[in-house]
Design an enzyme around this catalytic site. Structure first.
Site, mmCIF file in Angstrom:
data_model
loop_
_atom_site.group_PDB
_atom_site.id
_atom_site.type_symbol
_atom_site.label_atom_id
_atom_site.label_comp_id
_atom_site.label_asym_id
_atom_site.label_seq_id
_atom_site.Cartn_x
_atom_site.Cartn_y
_atom_site.Cartn_z
ATOM 1 C CB CYS A 2 -8.872 26.452 -39.712
ATOM 2 S SG CYS A 2 -7.807 27.161 -38.459
ATOM 3 N NE ARG A 27 -13.176 22.089 -40.470
ATOM 4 C CZ ARG A 27 -12.552 20.974 -40.856
ATOM 5 N NH1 ARG A 27 -13.256 19.940 -41.245
ATOM 6 N NH2 ARG A 27 -11.246 20.902 -40.878
ATOM 7 C CD1 TRP A 75 -11.326 26.386 -32.624
ATOM 8 C CD2 TRP A 75 -9.265 25.516 -32.589
ATOM 9 N NE1 TRP A 75 -11.171 25.712 -31.439
ATOM 10 C CE2 TRP A 75 -9.918 25.168 -31.388
ATOM 11 C CE3 TRP A 75 -7.958 25.079 -32.790
ATOM 12 C CZ2 TRP A 75 -9.309 24.405 -30.396
ATOM 13 C CZ3 TRP A 75 -7.355 24.325 -31.804
ATOM 14 C CH2 TRP A 75 -8.028 23.991 -30.616
ATOM 15 C CG ASN A 99 -7.362 23.125 -41.321
ATOM 16 O OD1 ASN A 99 -7.058 23.286 -40.140
ATOM 17 N ND2 ASN A 99 -8.059 22.085 -41.746
ATOM 18 N N GLY A 100 -4.344 24.043 -40.173
ATOM 19 C CA GLY A 100 -3.229 23.205 -39.723
ATOM 20 C C GLY A 100 -2.134 24.028 -39.087
ATOM 21 C CD GLU A 480 -19.363 9.867 -24.743
ATOM 22 O OE1 GLU A 480 -18.146 9.999 -24.554
ATOM 23 O OE2 GLU A 480 -19.993 10.550 -25.562
ATOM 24 C CE LYS A 484 -20.674 13.877 -25.595
ATOM 25 N NZ LYS A 484 -20.017 13.185 -26.632
ATOM 26 C CD GLU A 487 -18.236 17.203 -25.901
ATOM 27 O OE1 GLU A 487 -18.690 16.088 -26.129
ATOM 28 O OE2 GLU A 487 -17.396 17.747 -26.636
ATOM 29 C CG HIS A 503 -9.952 3.588 -2.360
ATOM 30 N ND1 HIS A 503 -9.453 2.921 -1.270
ATOM 31 C CD2 HIS A 503 -10.808 2.721 -2.948
ATOM 32 C CE1 HIS A 503 -9.963 1.692 -1.221
ATOM 33 N NE2 HIS A 503 -10.796 1.559 -2.232
ATOM 34 C CE LYS A 604 -18.451 16.019 -34.978
ATOM 35 N NZ LYS A 604 -18.949 15.324 -33.779
#
Ligand code: AGP
Length: 609
Positions: A2, A27, A75, A99-100, A480, A484, A487, A503, A604
């Site tokens: 948020c 964000r 969010w 937020n939170g 990485e 990338k 996402e 394996h 973010k």
């Protein structure tokens, strides 16, 4: 996560709030809203969707006219994205954005329900609004302070009291919040980029401090309601640094900023051809006694830690374990006094990384934070600190932060090796000189590989699943590359240690399945090539990222596409080899019609567990 904004001043509040929220879009969010004092009443306009949906709604219902208000991008955590669950939320005399997470919201909701209160939304936020209203005693600051004692969790709040139409209030615990000031106006925001258009001067609100914002200025009290003076900070990022600057997306802009970001990060930390971290409180005396190192981080930052592990162990022979912060914090890790715990984080606010760092401190370890966001919680609480000087990273997909995290990992590994006496000064001088050439090397890769990556990305658009393979440092890098791609393109992908494929995972290889192989480490290239032959003979389409030297020796038909990068010191190869992987991910995302800066479901700054 948020985003919170707030404004008090002479300007049209709608404009300022929506504009400031647009700077927090990176964000991640799924709904947006504002509350404005209009003729002494609080008017709320909110909607599920993006800021454009909010703009449309404001046109539709008519903008509230006023100069004081709060805004929010949500969010979703408690309750699906919907108009009702969007912020702001109100009790009758109090309106808030949040937020939170309020951990004890169920308990509080039960209590308030028993007092006859009813709730419109499923959010924990509305519980706080109702609680503030329930406890309201005519003094907003005292009311907020009393409620803080009832709330458990980490959160930041922007608050309006109907009886005080000339001001807004802000408070935080754990979740970040800043208070910006300019002549005759003031702001609250979750992050500095939101206010850069208006001011670069701001205060960092500390835990449990309460801010009151009026046109006459800003005042603060601590949790005991004592007035406090705070240090005014000035952001060294200008507005332009947080804008796209002619690029279609922040992600590609930030990929292009990598040469500068590396240079800015390493140059102040090099003196007389050797690493110089003393200004960061890191001296050979401090380093020489560490016998165990643990690197804790999440996502991309954790991948930078994986590279760090290889390099630190190789140079200084100190054992390094790398842990995902959300695992570390809940598994009673073996950390004791005399250990070094390194926390890597772009935002410096990742809830799991912050909690992991606190746990490490509790267990007596010394902590070193490698952080990009200045003044963030992790930066402030660590024993030692090295900032990555990447500038603001806006795209959700981390690129320049990763490359600067790698750069700091190298500087640290070199310094540690010197302190331990495991590598001679001349060799470290040679490595430092190679590191100083990396900005040009990265620029070369951008200039020479972008078109090819763009073309190869057209072949990946329809893929359902991909594998990334490599060995050693190339494996660390594959992780990485894979993250990338998934996402930003929503294509499933996995990274695998090339030698481990047979394996189990090799059974996934089907005709036409793309496999991206990274081969930059000369001594193990033949081994990786054998693994490439294995997947190729089972129908894989192989994209090979390798050094020019390796490409020259490749037999015809080993790979379908080859991206050549210049050979530099082997240990430093991840810095250049990551660039084609970033470009492949970026162009695949764009080709699939996705906005790589704001992938779905992602945020973010992950300030909740
Ligand atoms: C990177 O592309 C990701 N968006 C994500 O993995 C990120 O690196 C992770 O959430 C950690 O964030 P931090 O560096 O801000 O702590």
């Amino acid at each position: 996560m948020c985003g919170i904004v707030g404004y008090v001043g002479p300007k049209d509040c709608n404009e300022v709030l929506v504009d400031a929220l647009s700077k927090l879009e990176y964000r991640g969010y799924d709904s947006a809203g504002i509350a404005v004092f209009s003729d002494n009443e609080i008017e709320i306009v909110k909607t599920k969707g993006k800021l454009d949906d909010l703009r449309n709604k404001l046109k539709e219902v008519g903008k509230p006219s006023g100069n004081i208000g709060i805004g929010h991008t949500r969010w979703a955590t408690h309750g699906e994205p919907s108009d009702i669950n969007s912020h702001p939320h109100s009790g009758s005399r109090v309106t808030i954005v949040h937020n939170g997470i309020i951990e004890n919201y169920i308990e509080l909701k039960e209590f308030l329900t028993a007092q006859g209160r009813t709730f419109l939304s499923e959010t924990d936020t509305e519980v706080v609004a109702q609680l503030l209203d329930y406890r309201y005693n005519g003094d907003p600051v005292k009311t907020i302070d009393e409620c803080m004692a009832d709330l458990k969790g980490s959160f930041a709040l922007g608050i309006m009291f109907k009886d005080f139409p000339d001001r807004i209030f802000a408070v935080r615990r754990e979740s970040p919040l800043i208070v910006g000031v300019a002549k005759g106006e003031s702001f609250i925001a979750s992050d500095v980029p939101a206010i850069l258009k208006y001011t670069r001067d701001y205060y960092l609100l500390e835990h449990n401090e309460i801010a009151t914002l009026t046109v006459d200025g800003v005042s603060f009290v601590n949790e005991y309601l004592q007035p406090i003076e705070k240090e005014l900070k000035t952001a060294d990022w200008d507005e332009e640094a947080a804008e796209k600057g002619g690029y279609p997306h922040f992600m590609i802009k930030e990929i292009n900023e990598q040469p500068t970001a590396i240079r800015t990060t390493i140059m102040p930390r090099i003196k007389d051809g050797l690493p110089y971290l003393e200004e960061n409180g890191i001296t050979p005396e401090k380093l020489k006694d560490f016998k165990n190192i643990t690197i804790v981080a999440c996502g991309t930052a954790m991948h930078a830690g994986m590279v760090g592990k290889y390099v630190i162990e190789d140079l200084s022979r100190v054992p390094v374990s790398v842990d995902i912060a959300s695992e570390f914090r809940y598994r009673n890790p073996i950390i004791s006094e005399g250990d070094l715990v390194i926390i890597i984080s772009q935002s410096g606010e990742t809830a799991d990384s912050l909690a992991a760092m606190r746990l490490a401190k509790q267990k007596g370890a010394t902590t070193l934070a490698i952080v990009n966001a200045k003044g963030s919680s992790i930066a402030r609480e660590a024993d030692m600190l090295i900032y990555t000087l990447a500038g603001p990273e806006i795209s959700v997909a981390s690129t320049k932060a990763y490359i600067t995290q790698l750069s700091v990992m190298y500087l640290f590994a070199f310094e540690l090796a010197l302190a331990k006496g495991t590598v001679g000064k001349a060799e470290i001088e040679r490595l430092i000189s190679a590191l100083m050439k990396m900005p040009e090397a990265v620029q070369y890769v951008i200039d020479n590989c972008e078109e090819k990556c763009k073309y190869i990305a057209t072949k990946l658009v329809a893929a359902e699943s991909l594998l990334y393979i490599g060995r050693g440092l190339d494996y660390a890098l594959s992780m990485e590359g894979s993250l990338k791609l998934k996402e930003v393109s929503y294509i499933h992908s996995e990274s695998y240690a090339a030698g481990e494929l047979k394996h189990g995972t090799i059974s996934l290889i089907d005709d036409g399945m793309p496999v991206i192989a990274v081969a930059t480490q000369t001594d193990i290239i033949p081994k990786t090539i054998s693994n490439i032959v294995e997947v190729k003979s089972r129908g894989a389409k192989v994209i090979l990222v390798c050094t020019d030297a390796c490409a020259r020796e490749l037999k015809e038909g080993i790979a379908d596409y080859v991206v050549e990068i210049p050979h530099s010191d082997e240990m430093l190869m991840p810095i250049t080899a990551v660039v084609p992987l970033q470009l492949l991910a970026y162009y695949t995302s764009v080709n699939r019609g996705i906005d790589p800066d704001k992938p779905k479901n992602l945020a973010k700054s992950v300030t909740v567990e």
